[in-house]
Design a protein around this motif. Sequence first.
Motif, PDB file in Angstrom:
ATOM      1  N   GLU A 213       0.828  -1.206   0.000  1.00  0.00           N
ATOM      2  CA  GLU A 213       0.000   0.000   0.000  1.00  0.00           C
ATOM      3  C   GLU A 213       0.863   1.258   0.000  1.00  0.00           C
ATOM      4  N   GLY A 216       1.477   3.149   5.315  1.00  0.00           N
ATOM      5  CA  GLY A 216       1.493   2.122   6.338  1.00  0.00           C
ATOM      6  C   GLY A 216       0.215   2.170   7.154  1.00  0.00           C
ATOM      7  N   THR A 217      -0.051   1.098   7.900  1.00  0.00           N
ATOM      8  CA  THR A 217      -1.266   1.008   8.714  1.00  0.00           C
ATOM      9  C   THR A 217      -0.907   0.638  10.135  1.00  0.00           C
ATOM     10  N   CYS A 239       4.390  -7.141   9.568  1.00  0.00           N
ATOM     11  CA  CYS A 239       3.669  -6.488  10.666  1.00  0.00           C
ATOM     12  C   CYS A 239       4.343  -6.755  12.010  1.00  0.00           C
ATOM     13  N   ASP A 316       1.927  -2.181  10.616  1.00  0.00           N
ATOM     14  CA  ASP A 316       2.362  -2.787   9.361  1.00  0.00           C
ATOM     15  C   ASP A 316       2.753  -1.698   8.363  1.00  0.00           C
ATOM     16  N   GLY A 319       1.033  -1.968   5.045  1.00  0.00           N
ATOM     17  CA  GLY A 319      -0.410  -1.740   4.998  1.00  0.00           C
ATOM     18  C   GLY A 319      -1.224  -2.965   4.641  1.00  0.00           C
ATOM     19  N   ASN A 320      -0.681  -4.164   4.872  1.00  0.00           N
ATOM     20  CA  ASN A 320      -1.358  -5.394   4.444  1.00  0.00           C
ATOM     21  C   ASN A 320      -1.887  -6.239   5.598  1.00  0.00           C
ATOM     22  N   THR A 337      -7.773   2.927  13.428  1.00  0.00           N
ATOM     23  CA  THR A 337      -6.880   2.591  12.318  1.00  0.00           C
ATOM     24  C   THR A 337      -6.227   3.868  11.818  1.00  0.00           C
ATOM     25  N   LYS A 339      -3.458   5.631   9.258  1.00  0.00           N
ATOM     26  CA  LYS A 339      -2.625   5.542   8.064  1.00  0.00           C
ATOM     27  C   LYS A 339      -1.465   6.523   8.204  1.00  0.00           C
ATOM     28  N   ARG A 342       5.409   6.064   5.389  1.00  0.00           N
ATOM     29  CA  ARG A 342       6.578   5.299   5.825  1.00  0.00           C
ATOM     30  C   ARG A 342       7.831   6.161   5.867  1.00  0.00           C
TER      31      ARG A 342
END
Length: 362
Positions: A213, A216-217, A239, A316, A319-320, A337, A339, A342
């Motif tokens: 992605e 990042g998440t 992650c 992560d 972002g997965n 959540t 976002k 990175r």
Amino acid sequence: MPHCHGKTAMELALSRRNLQDMNREVVKADSATTRIPEVDFEIPPYTQKGSLSTIEGLIDRAVAGLEQDQQLRNATAPAVAVKIDEFIDKLKKLKEGGFTLVIDDPSGNSFVENPFAPQKDEALSVSHYKRTPQQDAQLGIKAEDEEKPSNDIDCMRNEVLTFNTNCPECNAPASTNMKIVQIPHFKEVIIMATNCDDCGHRTNEVKSGGATEELGTKITLHLTNVSDMSRDLLKSETCSILIPELEFELGMAAVGGKFTTLEGLLKDIKDLIVSKNPFTCGDSSTSDRTEKLKLFGEKIDKIMAGEMDVHIVLDDPAGNSYLQNVYAPDPDPEMTTEKYTRTFEQNEDLGLNDMKTEGYQE
């Protein structure tokens, strides 16, 4: 030492700060290069067999190897013998001051003990990188042929693909099943499962079905009810897991990719840190370490029983990763959540900085 090569190469760097660091246990594979930059010291790969030792033991072993032929050198090449004696003195003096120990292992099978586990070790850094074709050749790994792209993705989604492999436990011939699965409100993932008929070993692994992605998440869940243990969870291989209340952090590659429940992930963490920890038995075990890890396992049990108020953080950079929102499509009041963009270091770890997607033919 068994040649069970990791999926990525590994470099461990320890900054020795005090005398206790000399007692840290070290697993050095025979494919690893050992360096101490402060004295320009390096042990090339395959010049020593793999060993389980301490940092002090590594230095003593190097000193013993250099001293072995000194008597002969004194007779045949005295000038060389004097220089080697000077270098041996430098190695011996390392025990008195600070230095950096670097273990670079293309097989990914080396290890330096973290005496503060399960907390993070500020003096130790572990970085993973993709092996070069030359390193694969040295390890005897044959590059897999690239799979031809399928023209019928819908057929792949509806069938289970099977291919031959070897059991990671007993190395007997086995088969691995692969299936593309769509996770609601998220994306497609690839689930791979291996079952060995010889020894009964079973393993499963999850790979993200999509690209990395753009952002990042970071997913944070506040555990308020034991029913949260049944939430579906996808942890990608990139992650990290954090439990701030326990000062616990698990790096991205420690558990691998998994599609499980929150309870299943906590059980895996407990097994990895407590039950299957190779340094809790035999000569490597100490009562203080065993008690500390036992206490950590009891805290994990309390979390799974809903008796501890904690937060679970999935960070992560790719972002997965995914944690089920039981209120979907409405927002989850106990989960946030975030976002984020990175950092350069995170892109470096993911291999994105050197990735060229346009004009790569030139």
